[in-house]
Write an enzyme that holds these catalytic residues in place. Sequence first.
Site, PDB file in Angstrom:
ATOM      1  CE  LYS A  20      42.792  11.568  79.359  1.00 30.95           C
ATOM      2  NZ  LYS A  20      41.561  12.436  79.559  1.00 30.95           N
ATOM      3  NE  ARG A  42      25.521   1.865  75.185  1.00 28.11           N
ATOM      4  CZ  ARG A  42      25.791   3.166  75.121  1.00 28.11           C
ATOM      5  NH1 ARG A  42      24.880   4.045  75.457  1.00 28.11           N
ATOM      6  NH2 ARG A  42      26.977   3.594  74.716  1.00 28.11           N
ATOM      7  CB  SER A  51      29.031  -1.746  71.349  1.00 24.33           C
ATOM      8  OG  SER A  51      27.879  -1.161  71.899  1.00 24.33           O
ATOM      9  CB  ILE A 104      36.898   9.080  73.259  1.00 22.96           C
ATOM     10  CG1 ILE A 104      38.246   9.572  72.750  1.00 22.96           C
ATOM     11  CG2 ILE A 104      36.998   7.630  73.706  1.00 22.96           C
ATOM     12  CD1 ILE A 104      38.321  11.065  72.543  1.00 22.96           C
TER      13      ILE A 104
END
Lengths: 312, 312
Positions: free
Chosen positions: A91, A38, A36, A14
């Site tokens: 959401k 990663r 992040s 997203i």
Amino acid sequence: MDKRSIAIIGIGKIARDQHIPVIGKSDRFELAATVSQRGIAEASLPVFRSAAELYREMPEIDIVAICTPPGPRHLLVREALDAGKHVLMEKPPTQTLSEFEDLVRHGEARGLVLFQTWHSQYNDAVERTREILAEEGVRSVRIDWRESVRKWHPGQDWVWAPGGFGVCDPGINALSIFTRIMPMPVFVEHAQMAVPANRQTPVDVEIGFRTADAHGPALSAHFNWLEEDGEVWTIAIETGTGRQLSLERGGTVLKIDGETRVAAPSEEYERIYERFAELLDTGRSDVDGTPLRLLADAFMMAERVEAEPFDW
Amino acid sequence: MDKRSIAIIGIGKIARDQHIPVIGKSDRFELAATVSQRGIAEASLPVFRSAAELYREMPEIDIVAICTPPGPRHLLVREALDAGKHVLMEKPPTQTLSEFEDLVRHGEARGLVLFQTWHSQYNDAVERTREILAEEGVRSVRIDWRESVRKWHPGQDWVWAPGGFGVCDPGINALSIFTRIMPMPVFVEHAQMAVPANRQTPVDVEIGFRTADAHGPALSAHFNWLEEDGEVWTIAIETGTGRQLSLERGGTVLKIDGETRVAAPSEEYERIYERFAELLDTGRSDVDGTPLRLLADAFMMAERVEAEPFDW
């Protein structure tokens, strides 16, 4: 107008599909960093392994968008608020209602802007439907929400784990439109959830709703996650005056008695960031727990049946 | 002082065991009528088949206690508020959170007193524990809540139907003590619910809780409904200073480091009606959705496993 610096926490589908490109073309925001786990960098931006590191290294960024799955969201938002950041939340907001209520209180106590987004609400067709139902009343609503989990959550096992919502993850988008357009409160009357034998969350859900009026409208929803033939994101409505409304394509198209009346291109995230800028300008929060509460009610009321095992 | 006339709606086990005798000896209330679908009269009181009939025939009664199972509670309370009555509600308040929120708003809008009772909170031992934890903090809480469904809900099939809560019906009493004594908000971290193969609600529940602090106390609960050897309604607590608290017998006894410190006879319903009189005198409502919200969270987060079929 000066752009506000914002960081995104949680770089997944997203964030890449919506948040990064929409911020990229916004004249109100500028993406200044990402977090992040990663450590994958976006363009030439600084990337941090943890929010704590971001807050320490770039304390001048006072706005974050949290785009992780809902599992860690509660503690991440709390951490952001404790660090004095304004927060936009994807959401579904949290895994539980107690977490959601806690964040609302926590944001208020600190005087920070907390923005709980329900992206499906940000469409002209939804707004127009809301106005019509406020005026004409409603006789029936039938929500039909079918898509492919393999297409939309490829390999994401968290959606099948306890707390992952299953098909209610997209279904809550329908509920966020439903609670937005209905002119009165709605309640779960009964629900059936079909759960794959090897999983913990539902792949198919049927919900019957009611209003506080025993002679109120007929209201129901069906969510299914095994639709491989494109998406069906439709809400069919009969108004109190007998007009047939069809809210299609996830709330972007409105047909009335078969005729297309609104068909705007989806600009949900553009609107979300416009709204966020407005909230930041005025120092107000926008938090609505109604769709999540309705979902929790469905889980509490549901009859469960076993479905075929699901494998990717 | 003049006694206030009150009617009881829903004459079942809890009305007979508690409400009727407690009102009978109260100097603040007088039982003036009952509503019972089966039309069974209590003593020489008027009995009505429906609340609507009561409101029509005895409009002078402006206070009702609603003691039905939670299924019809939402509409009964709404009907009472619409008729201008002040309302006491048994626990659990409603089947869903949306219904609960609606009643809170509805009572407020009408300026009527709405009293959501959690009977287990009305014990000195609970209050004393709350004070101790506020002062000393908490390292761990272990809730152990076991009783016999055959003894406490004989033949009541609604407890096993969707929305009937199963063993969470008594378990919510434990949660109402838990949320009352804890000095900080708590959240469901994980839950396991064992549901009999021929039923829809759990017979055994294990819940792990957390606070907003990653290094917070260890918190858990176990509910079981097949305990035939008396009741175990115990909460074992280690305080922040290392004292061992044991809240026993449903919150009526408090032991500290093995020594009994509070052992009051249970007068939960006497206190509830004292509190209700106080609320009516001052025109204030008392509604707390926290225990129900925590339960909804457990349902939403739960891993489900199958248990042996249950038959009465």
